[in-house]
Design a protein around this motif. Structure first.
Motif, PDB file in Angstrom:
ATOM      1  N   THR A   1       5.492  -2.010   2.677  1.00  0.00           N
ATOM      2  CA  THR A   1       5.659  -3.427   2.364  1.00  0.00           C
ATOM      3  C   THR A   1       5.952  -3.612   0.880  1.00  0.00           C
ATOM      4  OG1 THR A   1       4.190  -4.097   4.154  1.00  0.00           O
ATOM      5  CG2 THR A   1       4.503  -5.671   2.367  1.00  0.00           C
ATOM      6  N   LEU A   2       5.190  -2.940   0.037  1.00  0.00           N
ATOM      7  CA  LEU A   2       5.406  -3.053  -1.409  1.00  0.00           C
ATOM      8  C   LEU A   2       6.758  -2.477  -1.811  1.00  0.00           C
ATOM      9  CD1 LEU A   2       1.837  -1.868  -2.449  1.00  0.00           C
ATOM     10  CD2 LEU A   2       2.706  -4.212  -2.626  1.00  0.00           C
ATOM     11  N   TRP A   3       7.135  -1.358  -1.207  1.00  0.00           N
ATOM     12  CA  TRP A   3       8.394  -0.694  -1.529  1.00  0.00           C
ATOM     13  C   TRP A   3       9.579  -1.594  -1.188  1.00  0.00           C
ATOM     14  CZ3 TRP A   3       9.404   3.490  -4.309  1.00  0.00           C
ATOM     15  CH2 TRP A   3      10.615   4.169  -4.154  1.00  0.00           C
ATOM     16  N   ALA A   4       9.546  -2.187   0.008  1.00  0.00           N
ATOM     17  CA  ALA A   4      10.683  -2.984   0.461  1.00  0.00           C
ATOM     18  C   ALA A   4      10.646  -4.422  -0.052  1.00  0.00           C
ATOM     19  CB  ALA A   4      10.733  -2.985   1.994  1.00  0.00           C
ATOM     20  N   ASN A   5       9.474  -5.064   0.023  1.00  0.00           N
ATOM     21  CA  ASN A   5       9.408  -6.498  -0.276  1.00  0.00           C
ATOM     22  C   ASN A   5       9.197  -6.808  -1.744  1.00  0.00           C
ATOM     23  OD1 ASN A   5       9.567  -6.610   2.468  1.00  0.00           O
ATOM     24  ND2 ASN A   5       7.849  -8.002   2.743  1.00  0.00           N
ATOM     25  N   VAL A   6       8.359  -5.998  -2.419  1.00  0.00           N
ATOM     26  CA  VAL A   6       8.066  -6.279  -3.824  1.00  0.00           C
ATOM     27  C   VAL A   6       9.106  -5.637  -4.743  1.00  0.00           C
ATOM     28  CG1 VAL A   6       6.381  -6.004  -5.678  1.00  0.00           C
ATOM     29  CG2 VAL A   6       5.611  -6.559  -3.365  1.00  0.00           C
ATOM     30  N   LEU A   7       9.423  -4.368  -4.490  1.00  0.00           N
ATOM     31  CA  LEU A   7      10.401  -3.679  -5.343  1.00  0.00           C
ATOM     32  C   LEU A   7      11.833  -3.825  -4.844  1.00  0.00           C
ATOM     33  CD1 LEU A   7       8.564  -0.347  -6.257  1.00  0.00           C
ATOM     34  CD2 LEU A   7       8.480  -2.582  -7.384  1.00  0.00           C
ATOM     35  N   GLY A   8      11.996  -4.309  -3.613  1.00  0.00           N
ATOM     36  CA  GLY A   8      13.345  -4.511  -3.073  1.00  0.00           C
ATOM     37  C   GLY A   8      14.096  -3.223  -2.785  1.00  0.00           C
ATOM     38  N   ARG A   9      13.374  -2.133  -2.548  1.00  0.00           N
ATOM     39  CA  ARG A   9      14.015  -0.844  -2.282  1.00  0.00           C
ATOM     40  C   ARG A   9      14.379  -0.712  -0.802  1.00  0.00           C
ATOM     41  NH1 ARG A   9      12.846   2.998  -6.428  1.00  0.00           N
ATOM     42  NH2 ARG A   9      13.969   4.492  -5.107  1.00  0.00           N
TER      43      ARG A   9
ATOM     44  N   SER B   1      12.241 -11.384   9.175  1.00  0.00           N
ATOM     45  CA  SER B   1      12.753 -11.744   7.850  1.00  0.00           C
ATOM     46  C   SER B   1      12.496 -10.647   6.824  1.00  0.00           C
ATOM     47  CB  SER B   1      12.103 -13.045   7.369  1.00  0.00           C
ATOM     48  OG  SER B   1      10.704 -12.896   7.215  1.00  0.00           O
ATOM     49  N   ARG B   2      11.911  -9.544   7.250  1.00  0.00           N
ATOM     50  CA  ARG B   2      11.559  -8.464   6.338  1.00  0.00           C
ATOM     51  C   ARG B   2      12.697  -7.452   6.210  1.00  0.00           C
ATOM     52  NH1 ARG B   2       5.612  -7.576   5.714  1.00  0.00           N
ATOM     53  NH2 ARG B   2       6.189  -5.435   5.219  1.00  0.00           N
ATOM     54  N   PRO B   3      12.793  -6.776   5.063  1.00  0.00           N
ATOM     55  CA  PRO B   3      13.830  -5.752   4.880  1.00  0.00           C
ATOM     56  C   PRO B   3      13.719  -4.614   5.888  1.00  0.00           C
ATOM     57  CG  PRO B   3      12.808  -6.323   2.769  1.00  0.00           C
ATOM     58  CD  PRO B   3      11.998  -6.988   3.829  1.00  0.00           C
ATOM     59  N   GLU B   4      12.500  -4.316   6.349  1.00  0.00           N
ATOM     60  CA  GLU B   4      12.328  -3.226   7.306  1.00  0.00           C
ATOM     61  C   GLU B   4      13.084  -3.492   8.603  1.00  0.00           C
ATOM     62  OE1 GLU B   4       9.961  -4.805   5.628  1.00  0.00           O
ATOM     63  OE2 GLU B   4       8.127  -3.606   5.409  1.00  0.00           O
ATOM     64  N   TRP B   5      13.043  -4.749   9.061  1.00  0.00           N
ATOM     65  CA  TRP B   5      13.772  -5.085  10.283  1.00  0.00           C
ATOM     66  C   TRP B   5      15.273  -4.928  10.065  1.00  0.00           C
ATOM     67  CZ3 TRP B   5      14.491  -5.136  15.098  1.00  0.00           C
ATOM     68  CH2 TRP B   5      15.479  -5.901  15.694  1.00  0.00           C
TER      69      TRP B   5
ATOM     70  N   ALA C   1      -0.120 -13.060  -1.432  1.00  0.00           N
ATOM     71  CA  ALA C   1      -1.200 -12.143  -1.803  1.00  0.00           C
ATOM     72  C   ALA C   1      -0.818 -11.309  -3.023  1.00  0.00           C
ATOM     73  CB  ALA C   1      -1.546 -11.232  -0.622  1.00  0.00           C
ATOM     74  N   TYR C   2       0.377 -10.716  -3.006  1.00  0.00           N
ATOM     75  CA  TYR C   2       0.752  -9.872  -4.136  1.00  0.00           C
ATOM     76  C   TYR C   2       0.948 -10.708  -5.406  1.00  0.00           C
ATOM     77  CZ  TYR C   2       2.906  -6.585  -7.239  1.00  0.00           C
ATOM     78  OH  TYR C   2       3.168  -5.806  -8.333  1.00  0.00           O
ATOM     79  N   ARG C   3       1.606 -11.844  -5.287  1.00  0.00           N
ATOM     80  CA  ARG C   3       1.820 -12.683  -6.467  1.00  0.00           C
ATOM     81  C   ARG C   3       0.493 -13.150  -7.057  1.00  0.00           C
ATOM     82  NH1 ARG C   3       6.714 -16.467  -4.110  1.00  0.00           N
ATOM     83  NH2 ARG C   3       8.417 -14.987  -4.382  1.00  0.00           N
ATOM     84  N   ALA C   4      -0.447 -13.492  -6.174  1.00  0.00           N
ATOM     85  CA  ALA C   4      -1.759 -13.922  -6.651  1.00  0.00           C
ATOM     86  C   ALA C   4      -2.468 -12.793  -7.387  1.00  0.00           C
ATOM     87  CB  ALA C   4      -2.613 -14.402  -5.478  1.00  0.00           C
ATOM     88  N   LEU C   5      -2.344 -11.569  -6.896  1.00  0.00           N
ATOM     89  CA  LEU C   5      -2.957 -10.418  -7.566  1.00  0.00           C
ATOM     90  C   LEU C   5      -2.314 -10.201  -8.933  1.00  0.00           C
ATOM     91  CD1 LEU C   5      -4.916  -7.835  -6.853  1.00  0.00           C
ATOM     92  CD2 LEU C   5      -2.724  -6.648  -6.897  1.00  0.00           C
TER      93      LEU C   5
ATOM     94  N   PRO D   1      13.956   8.578  14.759  1.00  0.00           N
ATOM     95  CA  PRO D   1      14.580   9.826  14.301  1.00  0.00           C
ATOM     96  C   PRO D   1      15.397   9.681  13.024  1.00  0.00           C
ATOM     97  CG  PRO D   1      15.696   8.974  16.256  1.00  0.00           C
ATOM     98  CD  PRO D   1      14.443   8.176  16.100  1.00  0.00           C
ATOM     99  N   LYS D   2      15.869   8.478  12.714  1.00  0.00           N
ATOM    100  CA  LYS D   2      16.678   8.285  11.504  1.00  0.00           C
ATOM    101  C   LYS D   2      15.826   7.919  10.280  1.00  0.00           C
ATOM    102  CE  LYS D   2      20.860   6.899  14.009  1.00  0.00           C
ATOM    103  NZ  LYS D   2      21.931   5.877  14.159  1.00  0.00           N
ATOM    104  N   GLY D   3      14.523   7.786  10.454  1.00  0.00           N
ATOM    105  CA  GLY D   3      13.653   7.469   9.319  1.00  0.00           C
ATOM    106  C   GLY D   3      13.976   6.131   8.694  1.00  0.00           C
ATOM    107  N   ALA D   4      14.292   5.124   9.532  1.00  0.00           N
ATOM    108  CA  ALA D   4      14.658   3.809   9.005  1.00  0.00           C
ATOM    109  C   ALA D   4      13.456   3.060   8.446  1.00  0.00           C
ATOM    110  CB  ALA D   4      15.323   2.973  10.100  1.00  0.00           C
ATOM    111  N   LEU D   5      12.270   3.354   8.976  1.00  0.00           N
ATOM    112  CA  LEU D   5      11.068   2.673   8.511  1.00  0.00           C
ATOM    113  C   LEU D   5      10.373   3.513   7.444  1.00  0.00           C
ATOM    114  CD1 LEU D   5       9.712   1.454  11.950  1.00  0.00           C
ATOM    115  CD2 LEU D   5      10.464  -0.015  10.078  1.00  0.00           C
ATOM    116  N   PRO D   6       9.990   2.907   6.328  1.00  0.00           N
ATOM    117  CA  PRO D   6       9.300   3.666   5.269  1.00  0.00           C
ATOM    118  C   PRO D   6       7.862   3.954   5.668  1.00  0.00           C
ATOM    119  CG  PRO D   6       9.403   1.340   4.702  1.00  0.00           C
ATOM    120  CD  PRO D   6      10.195   1.492   5.965  1.00  0.00           C
ATOM    121  N   PRO D   7       7.150   4.808   4.937  1.00  0.00           N
ATOM    122  CA  PRO D   7       5.723   5.039   5.202  1.00  0.00           C
ATOM    123  C   PRO D   7       4.918   3.791   4.841  1.00  0.00           C
ATOM    124  CG  PRO D   7       6.380   6.127   3.182  1.00  0.00           C
ATOM    125  CD  PRO D   7       7.644   5.610   3.808  1.00  0.00           C
ATOM    126  N   TYR D   8       3.784   3.618   5.494  1.00  0.00           N
ATOM    127  CA  TYR D   8       2.953   2.434   5.272  1.00  0.00           C
ATOM    128  C   TYR D   8       1.510   2.832   4.987  1.00  0.00           C
ATOM    129  CZ  TYR D   8       6.700  -0.598   6.955  1.00  0.00           C
ATOM    130  OH  TYR D   8       7.888  -1.263   7.108  1.00  0.00           O
TER     131      TYR D   8
END
Length: 515
Positions: free
Chosen positions: A309-317, A389-393, A291-295, A447-454
């Protein structure tokens, strides 16, 4: 059967037939000459059959997905060299993957048929002075034709079936019914796609069977009837696509990933554009990366994604600087890197969150991910098809040291059912999903804030950044959707009874927007 489902059938069937016919024709054009050469040369025979067999070991969905990034890269190279590229979304990657998939039965049966011709017959042809070319066309191919046609029939059935899997790379097909129906548990929709695909395969197989029998019996009437049936069927099936060849106003393409919320939001955007008289095409069930590549490549004009998703998967942060910093960073970096415009947050967050049944969590004394870590070795974790397979996991797993007894992947709808049936103890839920409240699930604290905002955000393709009509249609969605409204809309599509279509849910959601 719902008339709304059948209204989409002609277009989806037409594209399915066009894709299958083109792939089979291309596969035949490659595999038949290669089979003749392989029958003549033992050195070529094994490598060609082994390579074709290797392609068959790759799952067809994976093969389709692999062609998209390859073609996108080639398109970008062509754009750099010639000022324009070609569409890497939809038809082309599907065509190439299905062509490879169709080749093995044609190649194998061509080799088998030609090598199975009685050597005495070949020698007799040679004895009367026939050249190699004459022997091939007048003796060997006619004798091998029934075996070759059996391979073509097998290839046709395989190709028509595999074409239903072209949906995730943006190709319209009968698979649109199947993927959307599975997600929303609309079994009438799934049945429509399956039955239409099966009937198409059976009809084509029978018509090719006529050609096979006509060839075997040297009966031109059977051969001609089969060929005429294929020609007429192809013309009738492709008729709905004729309208696409006529000049028309600018058409917008709205994209969506493969879950209910995305379908609803795509319908909401499309309805707003159509309300302004615009022509709109929906490209749904796209993979997240596709989806992002097509856009970015301008193959879809707008879709909704999520900041995490964009922060972790597209920008690799891997860091989490907070909601405001993530949105600001995305807006600047996506524009700088890809020309993509982050138009606005929609007002709600659809965050990944680990969830459990409330009774199960209370018995185990689990309220947060830190609590979960101690009990994880006794539990089964269920995730959607891409979560593990996602960076969030990786971030959550590392931050809390989560080590589960077992990890299982589910299509999102079935993931919730697995939690209810006890096949999973914990799942990767979505915070805007109405089933969290309906199923009385508890979302575990982080509590550790491991997941970014969505935050749900609107993205616009580089070529549409200054499009006034698109901006006017979408600007009103800025901060207009509450999480409660989105949960209600999602649940109206996902619930077991009284469910509605994403289009109906989108119209109801429109009425709740904050003005």
């Amino acid at each position: 059967m719902n008339s709304g489902l059948l209204s989409l059938l002609p277009e989806r069937l037409a594209w399915h037939v066009a894709l299958s016919a083109a792939a089979l024709a291309l596969g035949l054009a490659i595999a038949l000459p290669l089979g003749v050469l392989a029958a003549r040369s033992p050195r070529l025979r094994w490598p060609s059959l082994a390579l074709a067999g290797l392609v068959q070991t790759i799952p067809s969905l994976a093969l389709l997905a692999l062609f998209y990034p390859l073609l996108l890269g080639l398109s970008n190279l062509a754009k750099g060299a010639f000022g324009h590229g070609f569409s890497a979304l939809g038809f082309l990657p599907s065509l190439l993957a299905l062509t490879l998939y169709s080749m093995l039965p044609i190649l194998r049966n061509t080799v088998t048929g030609l090598t199975g011709v009685d050597p005495a017959v070949v020698e007799a042809a040679r004895g009367v002075g026939m050249t190699d070319r004459q022997r091939l066309w007048r003796v060997e191919l006619p004798l091998a034709a029934p075996v070759i046609m059996a391979g073509v029939r097998t290839a046709a059935v395989w190709t028509i079936g595999a074409a239903t899997l072209s949906t995730p790379v943006g190709q319209t097909s009968l698979g649109d019914y199947i993927f959307s129906g599975l997600q929303t548990e609309n079994w009438a929709m799934v049945l429509t796609g399956c039955v239409a695909s099966a009937v198409l395969a059976l009809v084509v197989d029978q018509l090719l069977g006529l050609i096979e029998r006509g060839t075997e019996r040297r009966d031109r009437r059977l051969w001609g009837a089969g060929l005429a049936g294929l020609a007429v069927g192809l013309a009738v099936a492709l008729a709905p696509l004729a309208a696409d060849l006529a000049p028309r106003p600018t058409r917008y393409v709205i994209g969506a990933k493969n879950f209910s919320e995305q379908y609803i939001l795509a319908e909401l955007m499309a309805d707003r554009l159509e309300g302004q008289g615009a022509q709109v095409t929906r490209k749904i069930n796209l993979g997240s990366a596709v989806a992002y590549r097509a856009l970015a490549a301008g193959e879809i004009d707008a879709y909704v994604d999520y900041s995490g998703t964009l922060w972790a998967n597209v920008l690799g942060r891997k860091d989490n600087p907070g909601r405001a910093a993530v949105l600001a960073g995305l807006r600047a970096e996506l524009k700088r890197r890809d020309g993509v415009v982050l138009l606005a947050p929609l007002g709600f967050e659809n965050a990944y969150a680990l969830a459990m049944r409330r009774d199960r969590a209370q018995v185990l004394g689990i309220r947060t991910l830190a609590d979960l870590a101690a009990k994880a070795p006794q539990l089964t974790m269920g995730g959607d098809l891409e979560f593990f397979s996602r960076p969030e996991w990786t971030s959550v797993e590392t931050a809390y040291g989560l080590r589960f007894k077992n990890k299982r992947q589910f299509q999102p709808t079935f993931m919730y059912r697995a939690l209810g049936s006890g096949e999973a103890d914990v799942i990767s839920a979505f915070s805007s999903d109405g089933r969290i409240a309906a199923d009385d699930l508890v979302v575990l604290g982080d509590p550790k804030g491991a997941l970014p905002p969505y935050d749900a955000v609107l993205l616009i393709a580089p070529g549409r950044a200054e499009d006034a009509r698109l901006r006017k249609a979408l600007d009103g969605l800025d901060g207009a959707i509450t999480v409660e409204a989105m949960q209600k809309a999602n649940y109206s599509v996902d619930r077991d009874t009284g469910k509605v279509s994403p289009g109906v849910a989108a119209k109801a959601l429109e009425k709740t927007l904050k003005r």
